[in-house]
Design a protein around this motif. Structure first.
Motif, PDB file in Angstrom:
ATOM      1  N   TYR A   1       0.848  -1.203   0.000  1.00  0.00           N
ATOM      2  CA  TYR A   1       0.000   0.000   0.000  1.00  0.00           C
ATOM      3  C   TYR A   1       0.882   1.251   0.000  1.00  0.00           C
ATOM      4  CZ  TYR A   1      -3.770  -3.174   1.253  1.00  0.00           C
ATOM      5  OH  TYR A   1      -4.679  -4.193   1.252  1.00  0.00           O
ATOM      6  N   ASP A   2       0.269   2.412  -0.293  1.00  0.00           N
ATOM      7  CA  ASP A   2       1.045   3.650  -0.328  1.00  0.00           C
ATOM      8  C   ASP A   2       1.290   4.219   1.073  1.00  0.00           C
ATOM      9  OD1 ASP A   2       1.043   3.589  -3.125  1.00  0.00           O
ATOM     10  OD2 ASP A   2      -0.948   4.517  -3.194  1.00  0.00           O
ATOM     11  N   TYR A   3       0.303   4.056   1.952  1.00  0.00           N
ATOM     12  CA  TYR A   3       0.397   4.711   3.257  1.00  0.00           C
ATOM     13  C   TYR A   3      -0.210   3.782   4.307  1.00  0.00           C
ATOM     14  CZ  TYR A   3       0.472   8.949   6.231  1.00  0.00           C
ATOM     15  OH  TYR A   3       0.746   9.888   7.203  1.00  0.00           O
ATOM     16  N   VAL A   4       0.590   3.449   5.315  1.00  0.00           N
ATOM     17  CA  VAL A   4       0.112   2.517   6.345  1.00  0.00           C
ATOM     18  C   VAL A   4      -0.127   3.289   7.645  1.00  0.00           C
ATOM     19  CG1 VAL A   4       0.667   0.443   7.699  1.00  0.00           C
ATOM     20  CG2 VAL A   4       1.407   0.622   5.305  1.00  0.00           C
ATOM     21  N   ILE A   5      -1.346   3.226   8.141  1.00  0.00           N
ATOM     22  CA  ILE A   5      -1.624   3.856   9.433  1.00  0.00           C
ATOM     23  C   ILE A   5      -2.094   2.767  10.400  1.00  0.00           C
ATOM     24  CG2 ILE A   5      -2.154   6.116   8.447  1.00  0.00           C
ATOM     25  CD1 ILE A   5      -5.034   5.612   8.649  1.00  0.00           C
ATOM     26  N   THR A   6      -2.077   3.062  11.669  1.00  0.00           N
ATOM     27  CA  THR A   6      -2.483   2.049  12.637  1.00  0.00           C
ATOM     28  C   THR A   6      -3.833   2.438  13.229  1.00  0.00           C
ATOM     29  OG1 THR A   6      -1.155   3.209  14.277  1.00  0.00           O
ATOM     30  CG2 THR A   6      -0.160   1.282  13.213  1.00  0.00           C
ATOM     31  N   SER A   7      -4.552   1.434  13.700  1.00  0.00           N
ATOM     32  CA  SER A   7      -5.902   1.715  14.175  1.00  0.00           C
ATOM     33  C   SER A   7      -6.186   1.143  15.548  1.00  0.00           C
ATOM     34  CB  SER A   7      -6.923   1.154  13.189  1.00  0.00           C
ATOM     35  OG  SER A   7      -8.217   1.312  13.725  1.00  0.00           O
ATOM     36  N   ARG A   8      -6.849   1.978  16.353  1.00  0.00           N
ATOM     37  CA  ARG A   8      -7.301   1.553  17.685  1.00  0.00           C
ATOM     38  C   ARG A   8      -8.714   1.033  17.651  1.00  0.00           C
ATOM     39  NH1 ARG A   8      -5.543   7.501  19.644  1.00  0.00           N
ATOM     40  NH2 ARG A   8      -5.831   7.867  17.424  1.00  0.00           N
ATOM     41  N   PHE A   9      -9.362   1.156  16.488  1.00  0.00           N
ATOM     42  CA  PHE A   9     -10.806   0.888  16.453  1.00  0.00           C
ATOM     43  C   PHE A   9     -11.180  -0.374  15.694  1.00  0.00           C
ATOM     44  CE2 PHE A   9     -10.286   5.621  16.313  1.00  0.00           C
ATOM     45  CZ  PHE A   9     -10.520   5.818  17.667  1.00  0.00           C
ATOM     46  N   LYS A  10     -10.208  -1.020  15.070  1.00  0.00           N
ATOM     47  CA  LYS A  10     -10.526  -2.162  14.208  1.00  0.00           C
ATOM     48  C   LYS A  10     -10.961  -3.383  15.013  1.00  0.00           C
ATOM     49  CE  LYS A  10      -9.854  -1.366   9.952  1.00  0.00           C
ATOM     50  NZ  LYS A  10     -10.105  -1.975   8.707  1.00  0.00           N
ATOM     51  N   ARG A  11     -10.516  -3.440  16.273  1.00  0.00           N
ATOM     52  CA  ARG A  11     -10.905  -4.559  17.136  1.00  0.00           C
ATOM     53  C   ARG A  11     -11.256  -4.028  18.506  1.00  0.00           C
ATOM     54  NH1 ARG A  11      -5.876  -7.929  15.788  1.00  0.00           N
ATOM     55  NH2 ARG A  11      -6.305  -8.407  13.619  1.00  0.00           N
ATOM     56  N   LEU A  12     -11.940  -4.843  19.277  1.00  0.00           N
ATOM     57  CA  LEU A  12     -12.270  -4.439  20.647  1.00  0.00           C
ATOM     58  C   LEU A  12     -11.003  -4.510  21.504  1.00  0.00           C
ATOM     59  CD1 LEU A  12     -15.648  -6.274  21.325  1.00  0.00           C
ATOM     60  CD2 LEU A  12     -15.277  -3.818  21.029  1.00  0.00           C
ATOM     61  N   ASN A  13     -10.986  -3.768  22.581  1.00  0.00           N
ATOM     62  CA  ASN A  13      -9.906  -3.857  23.586  1.00  0.00           C
ATOM     63  C   ASN A  13      -8.534  -3.350  23.144  1.00  0.00           C
ATOM     64  OD1 ASN A  13     -11.843  -5.094  25.121  1.00  0.00           O
ATOM     65  ND2 ASN A  13     -11.175  -7.146  24.528  1.00  0.00           N
ATOM     66  N   LEU A  14      -8.468  -2.585  22.071  1.00  0.00           N
ATOM     67  CA  LEU A  14      -7.149  -2.104  21.647  1.00  0.00           C
ATOM     68  C   LEU A  14      -6.672  -0.918  22.488  1.00  0.00           C
ATOM     69  CD1 LEU A  14      -7.410  -2.529  17.757  1.00  0.00           C
ATOM     70  CD2 LEU A  14      -6.133  -3.942  19.359  1.00  0.00           C
ATOM     71  N   ILE A  15      -7.595  -0.298  23.217  1.00  0.00           N
ATOM     72  CA  ILE A  15      -7.171   0.768  24.141  1.00  0.00           C
ATOM     73  C   ILE A  15      -7.799   0.527  25.516  1.00  0.00           C
ATOM     74  CG2 ILE A  15      -6.628   2.585  22.465  1.00  0.00           C
ATOM     75  CD1 ILE A  15      -9.397   3.786  22.901  1.00  0.00           C
ATOM     76  N   GLU A  16      -7.826  -0.744  25.927  1.00  0.00           N
ATOM     77  CA  GLU A  16      -8.571  -1.086  27.142  1.00  0.00           C
ATOM     78  C   GLU A  16      -8.006  -0.453  28.418  1.00  0.00           C
ATOM     79  OE1 GLU A  16      -8.637  -5.329  27.505  1.00  0.00           O
ATOM     80  OE2 GLU A  16      -6.479  -5.511  27.244  1.00  0.00           O
ATOM     81  N   ASP A  17      -6.670  -0.210  28.467  1.00  0.00           N
ATOM     82  CA  ASP A  17      -6.118   0.338  29.724  1.00  0.00           C
ATOM     83  C   ASP A  17      -6.147   1.874  29.766  1.00  0.00           C
ATOM     84  OD1 ASP A  17      -4.049   0.776  27.857  1.00  0.00           O
ATOM     85  OD2 ASP A  17      -2.510   0.637  29.409  1.00  0.00           O
ATOM     86  N   TRP A  18      -6.762   2.498  28.777  1.00  0.00           N
ATOM     87  CA  TRP A  18      -6.788   3.963  28.750  1.00  0.00           C
ATOM     88  C   TRP A  18      -7.785   4.519  29.762  1.00  0.00           C
ATOM     89  CZ3 TRP A  18      -6.006   6.979  23.621  1.00  0.00           C
ATOM     90  CH2 TRP A  18      -4.859   6.492  22.975  1.00  0.00           C
ATOM     91  N   PRO A  19      -7.484   5.666  30.375  1.00  0.00           N
ATOM     92  CA  PRO A  19      -8.455   6.291  31.278  1.00  0.00           C
ATOM     93  C   PRO A  19      -9.700   6.712  30.492  1.00  0.00           C
ATOM     94  CG  PRO A  19      -6.417   7.580  31.175  1.00  0.00           C
ATOM     95  CD  PRO A  19      -6.233   6.414  30.277  1.00  0.00           C
TER      96      PRO A  19
END
Ligand SMILES: Nc1nc2c(ncn2[C@@H]2O[C@H](COP(=O)(O)OP(=O)(O)OP(=O)(O)O)[C@@H](O)[C@H]2O)c(=O)[nH]1
Ligand SMILES: [Mg+2]
Length: 235
Positions: free
Chosen positions: A111-129
């Motif tokens: 791909y031309d541009y790779v970004i990362t995602s917190r929303f594609k699956r559950l629990n990817l930011i589970e420890d966040w306040p």
């Protein structure tokens, strides 16, 4: 292939060595470019010390706090000028785990541009306040509503090959703070470059303070509104 890992820093004295160790553990051969905005703690001396012992550690020291977006733009310009083939960008605070480098690099070939995602699956930011989760989800919804971008467009953990996206693309983004991330995603999408979203788990920062202040949230919101009206009425 020459790889450049860009890490902006602002008072991250407790995080630099930790992230450096994690990067080394990946065993991927790359240069690390720190962009520091006049940190008042020991960040600069730690970077200088690392750099004096490891020739793959480079730095840009700027005299004033010019913003995270501006730090990314300066570092990207440096990487193009020095003929790096691939760029990865990440935060210094331990939120972005280098264990994803390999997957990001693989995708950057396809791909031309790779970004990362917190929303594609559950629990990817589970420890966040909870307050940070609210800010993140609200921003995500507003970016989708105002710009039509369904990506996780506000994260800094990204990867791309320099021969696929011209340097001038990045200077088209006028924002120098956090809005840089969705502005550049929007511009890249507009030019029909292919974008891949890699799901990653983000660990909430454990050491040091967040540099995102209330004024950044407000100014980013108004910047988003400005982009919305420009998109609606000026095109
Ligand atoms: N050079 C430079 N680096 C910055 C600036 N603002 C933030 N940073 C760095 O950019 C990265 C992201 O900043 P954070 O404060 O973690 O922002 P954030 O990740 O959106 O917010 P938190 O989730 O609260 O940590 C960190 O490595 C900071 O040290 C800046 O104005 N200049
Ligand atoms: Mg952070």
């Amino acid at each position: 292939m020459k790889l450049c890992l860009i890490i902006p820093t602002l008072n991250e004295e407790n995080n630099i060595r930790k992230i450096y160790k994690k990067i080394l553990n990946t065993k991927i051969k790359l240069d690390i470019l720190f962009v520091d905005d006049n940190s008042t703690d020991k960040t600069r001396s730690i970077i200088k010390n690392l750099s004096s012992k490891n020739k793959n550690v480079k730095f840009i020291f700027r005299n004033n706090k010019k913003g995270i977006g501006s730090a990314h733009k300066d570092a990207i310009k440096y990487a193009y000028k020095k003929n790096y083939s691939l760029i990865i960008t990440m935060d210094a605070d331990g939120t972005h785990d280098p264990k994803y480098f390999n997957s990001m690099i693989k995708k950057a070939y396809q791909y031309d541009y790779v970004i990362t995602s917190r929303f594609k699956r559950l629990n990817l930011i589970e420890d966040w306040p909870i307050e940070r989760k609210i800010i993140t989800y609200t921003r995500h919804i507003l970016i989708k509503l105002f710009l039509g971008l369904s990506y996780d467009a506000s994260g800094a953990y990204r990867c791309f090959m320099t021969n696929k996206i011209p340097l001038k693309m990045f200077s088209q983004s006028k924002n120098n703070d956090y809005a840089f991330f969705w502005e550049i995603t929007y511009l890249i999408k507009l030019q029909k470059y292919s974008i891949y979203e890699l799901p990653v788990k983000l660990v909430y920062r454990k050491l040091g303070k967040s540099k995102m202040q209330f004024k950044h949230i407000i100014s980013s919101f108004f910047y988003l509104l400005k982009m919305f009206f420009e998109r609606k009425f000026l095109k």
